[in-house]
Structure formats: C-alpha cells, structure tokens
Design a protein around this motif. Structure first.
Motif, short mmCIF file in Angstrom:
data_model
loop_
_atom_site.label_atom_id
_atom_site.label_comp_id
_atom_site.label_asym_id
_atom_site.label_seq_id
_atom_site.Cartn_x
_atom_site.Cartn_y
_atom_site.Cartn_z
N MET A 59 43.77 41.17 30.31
CA MET A 59 44.79 41.61 31.28
C MET A 59 46.14 41.26 30.70
O MET A 59 46.39 40.11 30.34
N GLN B 68 43.61 41.63 40.83
CA GLN B 68 42.17 41.83 41.02
C GLN B 68 41.67 40.90 42.12
O GLN B 68 41.01 39.89 41.82
N ARG C 167 38.25 37.15 31.82
CA ARG C 167 39.50 37.88 31.65
C ARG C 167 40.43 37.04 30.78
O ARG C 167 40.80 35.92 31.16
N ALA D 7 47.05 37.14 38.60
CA ALA D 7 45.85 37.90 38.24
C ALA D 7 45.01 38.21 39.47
O ALA D 7 44.44 39.30 39.59
#
Lengths: 306, 306
Positions: A287, A141, A262, A137
């Motif tokens: 996500m 990001q 998230r 992740a």
C-alpha cells in the motif's frame, strides 16, 4: 499581491526525525496546502517544535490579536517523546485525538496536541507515529485483519485485528543498512547507491534466512568478495540489503507466517520487502504509504479509524 | 646532549588502521626502543607510509649520506593492501619475510618490505596483520593445535594445525558494536562506557545464542527497555555487547566447538569473549596479545614460526 491564505480549520503535523510535514486542513477533511521542512535528526527537538512549526505555517494562522480561536494542530511522531506523553499499551486501537496531550505554546494562535506513542510490555517495544500510519491504512481498508509491515530506519511488524493493534515488533534493519553502507569497512564496496542487482539481493535474502546466525561473517564476506572476486558495488549493495532483510524475515517469521501482509511504503525499500516476502510464498501486497500518515491524522482528528 | 641512538639492525612495523607501531630491533631479537604514533583511520594510507614511518624513526637511521646499508623494515598490517601485495591462500603457514614485497621509498636509508595478507577462497575471506599475530602465538606455544580467536573491529577465528593456518572466518562484531553504540538510536541508551553489568552481558549472550535470527529486534529492545523499564546505561551497554558476541558465538560454533581455544587479546573485550565461551563449556584460555605482533614480526623476520 497574493490572495490571503484561507485560515485552516485545523493542521495535521507529522514530526519525523528528519523532517516536519504539515497539512493545512478544512473541516471537511480536504487539504488547503501542504508544507514540508527538512531538519537534521533531533533538530526540531533541540529548538522545540513551535519555532519549526511557525516557520512552516505562521502565514496561514492570520493575526487575530489573541482574541480569536486558536487553530487546532494534531501532531504524530516524535513530539510525544520530547513532551513525556504517556505511551498507550497494546492491545488498543491507534490513538485518537481524545488521547492527545496538550503541548504548551507561546503563540496564542496555536492549540498544539500530540498523539501518544504505543508500547508493548513483553517483549518490550515502542513506536511513535507508526500507530497513525496504521490508522491511515485501516481508514483505507476498514476491517483488515493481518499484519502491516512498515519498513524504514526501523521496520515495524504490526498485527491488527478487529480495528485494534494487537501486538508489534521493531527490527533495526534500516538503520543497520545505513550504518554499514555509510560508516563501516563495507562503505568502500557498496558504492554510492546507483545500480541494483536483483540476483545478488535474492541470494543475500536466501543466505541470511538459511543461516541467520552467521550474519556477522556474511557481512564481512561482502568485503572479501569485493577484494578477491571483484564483486561490483551494485551487487555488493544489493547483497547487503538482502542479507539484512533476510535476517529480519528469519526473525520476524512468527509475525508474518500465514498472515495477510500489507507492506506500507513507497519506492525501492517497499519493493525489496515485497520481493523477499513473495519469495517465501507469503501473501503480500503493497500500500502506497505516502498519504497514509495524513489519512491517519485525519482519522485520529475525527475520532474514528473506520 | 643525549647519547646517540644505536642504529637498529632492523625495524619491526605494525601498520594498523588507527596507529603505527615501530620496534627498533637488534639482530639478536632484543628491542632497543618502541615508538607509537596514533593516526586517523586510513591516514598512513592517504599520505603514504614513508612520511609516517620517518616521523617515528628517522632519528635512529643515522646520516649515512647514501653510502651505507639501508635498515630493513618489516611491516605487517595494512601496507600490503595499499601496495597490492598478493594475498597468500590458506592453508599455509603465516607469511615469513621471504613472502614480503618491497615497497618503494625515497629515503635510501630504508629497505621497507610488507608481509602479505592471507585469503581464503571459499567462503571468501581476507585478513591482514592477523596472520602475524598468529605467528607470534605459535612462537609462544609451538605445536598448538586448535583455534585462535582474535577479537577487534573484526573478530577472526583462525584454525591452526601443524604450524599452518588451515582456515579462518571473520565476523564484523566489533565494528557493529562501535557503530550501534556511537551512531545508532541506541547511542542515547548505552552511555559513555563506564559501568558494566555482567548479568546483563550474560543474558544478552544467552538470548542471542538462543534466537540469533531475532537480533534486529533484540537490539531495538535495548531502547524499549531504556524507555519503558529504566534500563541503566551500564546494563544497556553490556547487553548490547552480549547480544553481538552471542550472535557471533552462534554463528562461529562450527569453528570453536570441541576445539582448544586461545583468545588473543587484552582488556575487557578479551575477558568478555572468554566469559561468553566459558559459559558454553568451551575449553578456552587467554593469551595476552600485547607483544604477539612483535613476536610474529620477529618470527617472520627470522623465517621461522617455531
């Protein structure tokens, strides 16, 4: 005859409780092939990972007669636990391949290494494999500061800041749902999993958040409502899910309140967490977690998490 | 040859999920003989209660060629659910034989009747068999005003006043303990049930009462403490029990706070509830529940609960 398989430069391996996933990789990070084997929980552990791994990828290793270079295999998940790989204590970045521990193999074509799990001393907690998903992740990001929510058999709340996992907390919510829906007295009421009642889910979340201490009675109330009020199996199943996720949100509030969240996951479970968090006016996005494990393994192999 | 079995005046029958108990009774309330059959959960329901009952007591029914009077059998427990016996709504006294419903049998020597379960409309709740145990406790302590706590697969908190069951609430605590200790990821940690750590139990009760909303994390913490801190299986098992009972006491507080409490049970579970309640400065005594079912069936048969 098929064209001979290109020998991979390395192999990414995700050793889960129920399945083994392997990606045959080129050095540039592209995927030659993806392999998947279902296994009973603990099965790879019982027979050892090497036979299971060879069943998946032996055809791609070639026959070098022991004279060539072995293929590096970087593994996340349960391998560490079986091989007594020391946990990495938080706060720390997700483990890179420098932290991986060599696992002995008989086949000289394999150079198998396992990424360590992560631990937290107080409150005591552990995770294995989830650190790699978080690395994935962060590769997507970079610089994210906030909380990752990883739903599954256990749900993890992972606080990330400045590229490090600062703290985390594990809740047994998914496993409780599985046990109660399959093996408890409620199994007669929640049915086979078809049908979903969003209002019953929302009501369950709300009830559990308002009175988390009464969860043991609210759970049995599903049976009572089935017998006395004809609660449908779809509503019963959604209410069970809502009660357990609501209980978790009540308990995990210190982890997510005021944070950028998230949810890492796919499908209904990730949607359920997002819906429950959104109802609490939390800042939450989902996500897709499908390839985050591969991204995390690639980041670990390359020694960077972005 | 044995002396022929005296034909019972009636038979008291307790149909539980895991066993069938029968008492062969004289009209004066004394017991001729006690019979016990273990059965898998649901087994009597699957094959019907009559074959299971006959296997237990056929020798005592005599051979009247269909000409004599059938032997009354009064049954509490699960029979009602299978036969769609209507629940009795609280507030009400425990059901007496006047409320029992006839269950068809092929054998003319049997006159089988099932006591109804009890229901509560709001919050929705049901119990089957427990009303009879309460009747037994009231036969021992007529005029008791307070709360009966009946631990088991489900724990019931039953508020009794003036000979009536005023309200009750069911918590799934026992079943959660069984599922988590046998089937969850914690099964590797809680061991086989030998050993008990009273301090770990007390700490579990305290933690869950202080933060019931964090139960999902506290449960996984048992695994983490096993992996990181070498928590023993006896301590893990006691902590698991303490967490779940503490969660229940947090949720059932409105039912027991300030009440005179009688824990109806035997063995370790009843002792655990008593210890946890005593630590909360509650007024609690234990009544041995072994024969309370028989006392309750006798009270129901005689049409009085004292």
């Amino acid at each position: 005859m098929h064209e001979p398989m290109q020998r991979p430069d390395w192999i990414a391996l995700d050793w889960g409780a129920a399945r083994l996933r392997a990606w045959l990789m080129r050095a540039d990070g592209s995927v030659i092939d993806t392999r998947l084997a279902r296994a009973g929980a603990d099965e790879p552990g019982a027979v050892g990972v090497e036979p299971a791994l060879l069943a998946l990828v032996a055809d791609a290793l070639g026959d070098d007669g022991g004279s060539g270079q072995p293929v590096p295999v970087l593994c996340c998940g349960l391998a560490g636990a079986r091989q007594a790989v020391p946990f990495v204590a938080v706060p720390a970045p997700p483990p890179s391949s420098q932290a991986a521990v060599r696992i002995e193999t008989r086949d000289p074509r394999l150079d198998l290494r396992a990424l360590p799990g992560m631990k937290q001393d107080s409150p005591a907690d552990v995770m294995q494999g989830e650190g790699t998903i978080v690395a994935g992740a962060l590769a997507v990001q970079p610089g994210f500061d906030g909380v990752f929510c990883l739903p599954g058999e256990q749900t993890r709340w992972v606080h990330v800041s400045a590229g490090e996992i600062v703290s985390f907390r594990t809740f047994m919510t998914g496993e409780l749902f599985a046990l109660l829906s399959r093996h408890s007295v409620l199994r007669h009421h929640v049915g086979d999993g078809t049908g979903w009642d969003g209002a019953a889910f929302d009501a369950g979340v709300g009830d559990a958040m308002a009175r988390p201490q009464r969860i043991g009675a609210a759970l049995f109330g599903i049976r009572a409502a089935g017998l006395l009020q004809g609660l449908s199996s779809g509503a019963a199943r959604a209410r069970l899910s809502g009660l357990l996720i609501g209980l978790e949100l009540a308990g995990s509030r210190p982890h997510w309140l005021g944070q950028d969240i998230r949810v890492l996951g796919t499908g209904g479970l990730a949607r359920a967490y997002r819906a429950a968090l959104s109802a609490q006016a939390a800042s939450v996005q989902t996500m897709d977690a499908d390839d985050l494990t591969l991204r995390g393994l690639r980041a670990a192999y390359e020694g960077t998490t972005g």
